[in-house]
Write a protein that holds these residues in place. Sequence first.
Motif, short mmCIF file in Angstrom:
data_model
loop_
_atom_site.label_atom_id
_atom_site.label_comp_id
_atom_site.label_asym_id
_atom_site.label_seq_id
_atom_site.Cartn_x
_atom_site.Cartn_y
_atom_site.Cartn_z
N ARG A 40 -8.86 -1.45 4.04
CA ARG A 40 -9.29 -0.16 4.01
C ARG A 40 -10.54 0.17 4.80
NH1 ARG A 40 -13.13 1.88 0.50
NH2 ARG A 40 -14.24 0.39 -0.86
N VAL A 82 -5.31 1.79 -1.40
CA VAL A 82 -6.02 1.17 -0.44
C VAL A 82 -7.02 0.18 -1.15
CG1 VAL A 82 -5.81 3.13 1.02
CG2 VAL A 82 -7.98 2.99 -0.56
N GLU A 141 0.97 -1.42 0.09
CA GLU A 141 0.01 0.05 -0.06
C GLU A 141 0.85 1.19 0.18
OE1 GLU A 141 0.62 -1.11 4.31
OE2 GLU A 141 0.10 -1.95 2.32
N HIS A 198 -0.15 5.87 3.05
CA HIS A 198 -0.87 4.74 2.06
C HIS A 198 -1.08 5.35 0.90
CE1 HIS A 198 -2.30 2.13 5.95
NE2 HIS A 198 -1.05 2.44 5.68
#
Length: 358
Positions: free
Chosen positions: A120, A196, A91, A193
């Motif tokens: 997520r 996701v 990610e 991140h």
Amino acid sequence: MSTTPRDRIGLVLSGDVLEIGPGSRPFTVAPGANVQYADRAVEGGRDQNWPELIGQPAGVQAHYDLNLDTDGLAPFRSGSLDGVVASHVLEHVANPLEVIAEFGRALRFGGKLLLVVPDRHQTFDAPRRATPFSTVLTKHREKTTEVDEASIRDFCQAIYGQPPIHPTEVREWHNPAMLDADRLALHRRRSIHVHVWSPEEFASLIVCSLLEGITAWRLESMYFSDHFPARTADEFALVLEKVPFANPNELGRQFVDAWCNSVLDDTAIDPVRLARFEEALRRDCADAAINSLPLQLFAAKHAALGMASTQDRITSLEVELKTTQIRAAEAIAQGKALELSTSWKVTAPLRALRRLFR
């Protein structure tokens, strides 16, 4: 003794194993495995870039300093590894498909890739939209090596719009109104991140990479947050086995079969994930590719998925019918009682006269 899915899943990794980004808790692997560690050194060091981690364990010492987006697994010859562990890594990278392909290059045939990814829906990424396959495919084709500004802004918007999870100083770093060039560079160092996924969306990414001929894998095992008590985990994991490149459509079909059967056969997994998987595939894959996948299998799985809800509906209707029957019986009894009553008999002539004048 291993007691959690996280402890158990790595036991299939033996021989020469590389774990990337092990942090303070490396994965458990098979006894006797030769494990080496890789991580990414960051200008300024950990405490300057992650002040919220000051005082926390530093983790194991890495044998290799690697930036996956620019270095890949350059120190490792093709087919030189038996296992690769990448936990909470994909990610963060700018080009996930290229990194997954690089893992495959370094593995021997039959070698295992353990991927652990945050769900997520269970993290601070919940407000964000899933990363579609088209996005990562474009980055793969363009040979992207740096996290794009749009992803950083999306990430910061999500973090800043939620209750604070960082110290005040660090929280302000995420203020969308303050994202100048220096802040963008800081977030690239902090390794945000970038992408996701949910488990189903990530499985769709793997299927599409197989259909595109980018990678060649067989699904060996997996776990979801469903497997942890009270769903205390915020991650999911897949173990993929490297196989020779073959017919992409066949590899895609085999993966879909294995994923669906694993979900259906495991009572710990919510079977609604089957519907979510199909939804993700229909979003990510071209129509031609979807037509090559086992949609008959999906139909069978949806039938099984619907059994529980159908049975619930049948039970509800049975209760409703029984209630109606009881009320009807009560009404009939009340009618009979009324017919036998004195008032009913006395008013009978009056009712007859009313009928005559209608």
